[in-house]
Design a protein around this motif. Structure first.
Motif, PDB file in Angstrom:
ATOM      1  N   ASP A 138      26.326  41.878  29.126  1.00 50.94           N
ATOM      2  CA  ASP A 138      25.530  40.844  28.458  1.00 50.94           C
ATOM      3  C   ASP A 138      25.120  39.837  29.531  1.00 50.94           C
ATOM      4  O   ASP A 138      25.972  39.131  30.081  1.00 50.94           O
ATOM      5  CB  ASP A 138      26.393  40.191  27.366  1.00 50.94           C
ATOM      6  N   LEU A 139      23.825  39.764  29.831  1.00 51.53           N
ATOM      7  CA  LEU A 139      23.375  38.857  30.898  1.00 51.53           C
ATOM      8  C   LEU A 139      23.463  37.389  30.479  1.00 51.53           C
ATOM      9  O   LEU A 139      23.414  36.494  31.320  1.00 51.53           O
ATOM     10  CB  LEU A 139      21.946  39.207  31.321  1.00 51.53           C
ATOM     11  N   ALA A 140      23.617  37.162  29.176  1.00 49.55           N
ATOM     12  CA  ALA A 140      23.787  35.778  28.700  1.00 49.55           C
ATOM     13  C   ALA A 140      25.244  35.330  28.831  1.00 49.55           C
ATOM     14  O   ALA A 140      25.543  34.145  28.684  1.00 49.55           O
ATOM     15  CB  ALA A 140      23.336  35.669  27.248  1.00 49.55           C
ATOM     16  N   ALA A 141      26.138  36.269  29.084  1.00 47.65           N
ATOM     17  CA  ALA A 141      27.567  35.943  29.269  1.00 47.65           C
ATOM     18  C   ALA A 141      28.108  36.909  30.307  1.00 47.65           C
ATOM     19  O   ALA A 141      28.834  37.859  30.002  1.00 47.65           O
ATOM     20  CB  ALA A 141      28.316  36.081  27.944  1.00 47.65           C
ATOM     21  N   LYS A 142      27.703  36.668  31.567  1.00 50.57           N
ATOM     22  CA  LYS A 142      28.039  37.625  32.632  1.00 50.57           C
ATOM     23  C   LYS A 142      29.543  37.661  32.859  1.00 50.57           C
ATOM     24  O   LYS A 142      30.163  36.608  33.051  1.00 50.57           O
ATOM     25  CB  LYS A 142      27.327  37.225  33.934  1.00 50.57           C
ATOM     26  N   PRO A 143      30.133  38.865  32.878  1.00 50.71           N
ATOM     27  CA  PRO A 143      31.569  38.954  33.140  1.00 50.71           C
ATOM     28  C   PRO A 143      31.889  38.491  34.573  1.00 50.71           C
ATOM     29  O   PRO A 143      31.062  38.649  35.480  1.00 50.71           O
ATOM     30  CB  PRO A 143      31.878  40.451  32.992  1.00 50.71           C
ATOM     31  N   ASP A 144      33.083  37.974  34.760  1.00 53.91           N
ATOM     32  CA  ASP A 144      33.475  37.463  36.079  1.00 53.91           C
ATOM     33  C   ASP A 144      33.413  38.555  37.155  1.00 53.91           C
ATOM     34  O   ASP A 144      33.003  38.300  38.287  1.00 53.91           O
ATOM     35  CB  ASP A 144      34.895  36.884  36.014  1.00 53.91           C
ATOM     36  N   TRP A 145      33.839  39.775  36.799  1.00 53.60           N
ATOM     37  CA  TRP A 145      33.842  40.855  37.796  1.00 53.60           C
ATOM     38  C   TRP A 145      32.425  41.132  38.277  1.00 53.60           C
ATOM     39  O   TRP A 145      32.188  41.444  39.445  1.00 53.60           O
ATOM     40  CB  TRP A 145      34.503  42.133  37.259  1.00 53.60           C
ATOM     41  N   THR A 192      29.825  38.842  38.301  1.00 53.50           N
ATOM     42  CA  THR A 192      29.404  37.709  39.123  1.00 53.50           C
ATOM     43  C   THR A 192      29.992  37.805  40.531  1.00 53.50           C
ATOM     44  O   THR A 192      29.340  37.452  41.515  1.00 53.50           O
ATOM     45  CB  THR A 192      29.845  36.393  38.448  1.00 53.50           C
ATOM     46  N   ALA A 193      31.199  38.335  40.603  1.00 50.29           N
ATOM     47  CA  ALA A 193      31.848  38.465  41.911  1.00 50.29           C
ATOM     48  C   ALA A 193      31.206  39.568  42.754  1.00 50.29           C
ATOM     49  O   ALA A 193      31.287  39.554  43.984  1.00 50.29           O
ATOM     50  CB  ALA A 193      33.334  38.750  41.714  1.00 50.29           C
ATOM     51  N   LYS A 196      22.126  39.705  39.264  1.00 51.01           N
ATOM     52  CA  LYS A 196      21.185  40.546  38.528  1.00 51.01           C
ATOM     53  C   LYS A 196      21.652  41.987  38.446  1.00 51.01           C
ATOM     54  O   LYS A 196      22.330  42.472  39.358  1.00 51.01           O
ATOM     55  CB  LYS A 196      19.813  40.533  39.220  1.00 51.01           C
ATOM     56  N   VAL A 197      21.224  42.668  37.366  1.00 53.99           N
ATOM     57  CA  VAL A 197      21.348  44.113  37.286  1.00 53.99           C
ATOM     58  C   VAL A 197      20.029  44.712  37.754  1.00 53.99           C
ATOM     59  O   VAL A 197      18.997  44.043  37.679  1.00 53.99           O
ATOM     60  CB  VAL A 197      21.659  44.573  35.824  1.00 53.99           C
ATOM     61  N   THR A 238      31.986  48.800  47.529  1.00 54.32           N
ATOM     62  CA  THR A 238      30.543  48.698  47.762  1.00 54.32           C
ATOM     63  C   THR A 238      29.727  48.672  46.484  1.00 54.32           C
ATOM     64  O   THR A 238      29.696  49.654  45.733  1.00 54.32           O
ATOM     65  CB  THR A 238      30.053  49.878  48.639  1.00 54.32           C
ATOM     66  N   ALA A 239      29.052  47.543  46.285  1.00 56.61           N
ATOM     67  CA  ALA A 239      28.117  47.418  45.165  1.00 56.61           C
ATOM     68  C   ALA A 239      26.718  47.249  45.759  1.00 56.61           C
ATOM     69  O   ALA A 239      26.464  46.278  46.459  1.00 56.61           O
ATOM     70  CB  ALA A 239      28.487  46.211  44.312  1.00 56.61           C
ATOM     71  N   LEU A 240      25.850  48.210  45.496  1.00 55.61           N
ATOM     72  CA  LEU A 240      24.467  48.085  45.979  1.00 55.61           C
ATOM     73  C   LEU A 240      23.670  47.314  44.943  1.00 55.61           C
ATOM     74  O   LEU A 240      23.798  47.561  43.745  1.00 55.61           O
ATOM     75  CB  LEU A 240      23.852  49.472  46.183  1.00 55.61           C
TER      76      LEU A 240
END
Ligand SMILES: N[C@@H](CCC(=O)N[C@@H](CS)C(=O)NCC(=O)O)C(=O)O
Length: 225
Positions: A38-45, A47-48, A54-55, A64-66
């Protein structure tokens, strides 16, 4: 969040940039899992992991997160076996990358259209969109896809663009942006019929998009039937 056992795409149900990555993964037959947030309530993981918040994000391993859809698609093109989604010729490949940028600009025009607060701003955005579609008409050559028979990342970028118009046409007075662009119309039809494009969203996408658009409190939301 647990380490991905396989490629994991962090997604949002309505995001056209996520759809590009899904289409590329599907065309290449790459196994993956999707996590919708939910982009209106982004989970902490999230955001980190996401520098721009953004998705899409593609989690390729524990560390690794691209991010950025174009980068994700290029990574898949370079690493996944099977069908090539970029042309072999460097000039053509550069041209394709430029038209993918153009798809992003077209998405920005669409966002401007559905956010326009009044009729005059809306008409300006509509005319801007019509101008972009006219540019596409001039760029298109052989059918059925952007570069003829071979489906490419440009097609993956424009499938999600055209999908908006299915909802617009069902709920709004005609925008008229495709009236003088038969090649774009044919391309749009070909992309709508492509399984990777059709299945890049969940079955409830039209309802979700309609709810999202109605909630904009914009000229477009007030014009919806
Ligand atoms: N340039 C980015 C754009 C991605 C993007 O705009 N994603 C939107 C959803 S469609 C998003 O995550 N927005 C959340 C935010 O900006 O807070 C890409 O190509 O991946």
């Amino acid at each position: 969040m647990a380490a991905p056992a396989t490629l994991r795409l962090v997604s949002h149900h309505l995001c056209p940039y996520v759809q590009r990555a899904v289409i590329a993964l599907t065309e290449k037959g790459v196994a993956h899992e999707r996590t919708y947030i939910d982009l209106a309530a982004k989970p902490d993981w999230f955001t980190a992991l996401s520098p721009l918040g953004k998705v899409p994000l593609l989690l390729v391993d524990e560390a690794t997160a691209l991010f950025e859809s174009a980068v994700i698609c290029e990574f898949l093109e370079e690493t996944a076996p099977g069908v090539r989604l970029h042309p072999d010729d460097p000039v053509e490949r550069a041209r394709h990358r430029a038209w993918i940028e153009f798809a992003s600009a077209t998405l920005a025009s669409i966002a401007g259209l559905y956010a326009a607060p009044d009729a005059a701003t809306y008409e300006g955005k509509r005319a801007d969109l019509a101008g972009k579609v006219a540019w596409l008409e001039r760029a298109l050559g052989a059918r059925p896809y952007f570069a003829g028979e071979r489906f490419s990342l440009v097609d993956a970028a424009f499938g999600p663009v055209f999908r908006y118009f299915d909802t617009f046409e069902a709920m709004l007075p005609s925008l008229g942006v495709f009236d003088a662009t038969p090649k774009v119309q044919a391309w749009r039809t070909a992309l709508t019929g492509r399984p990777s494009v059709r299945n890049a969203v969940t079955a409830d996408y039209p309802e979700r998009l309609a709810i999202f658009l109605k909630g904009r409190k914009s000229h477009l939301s007030r014009s919806m039937v």
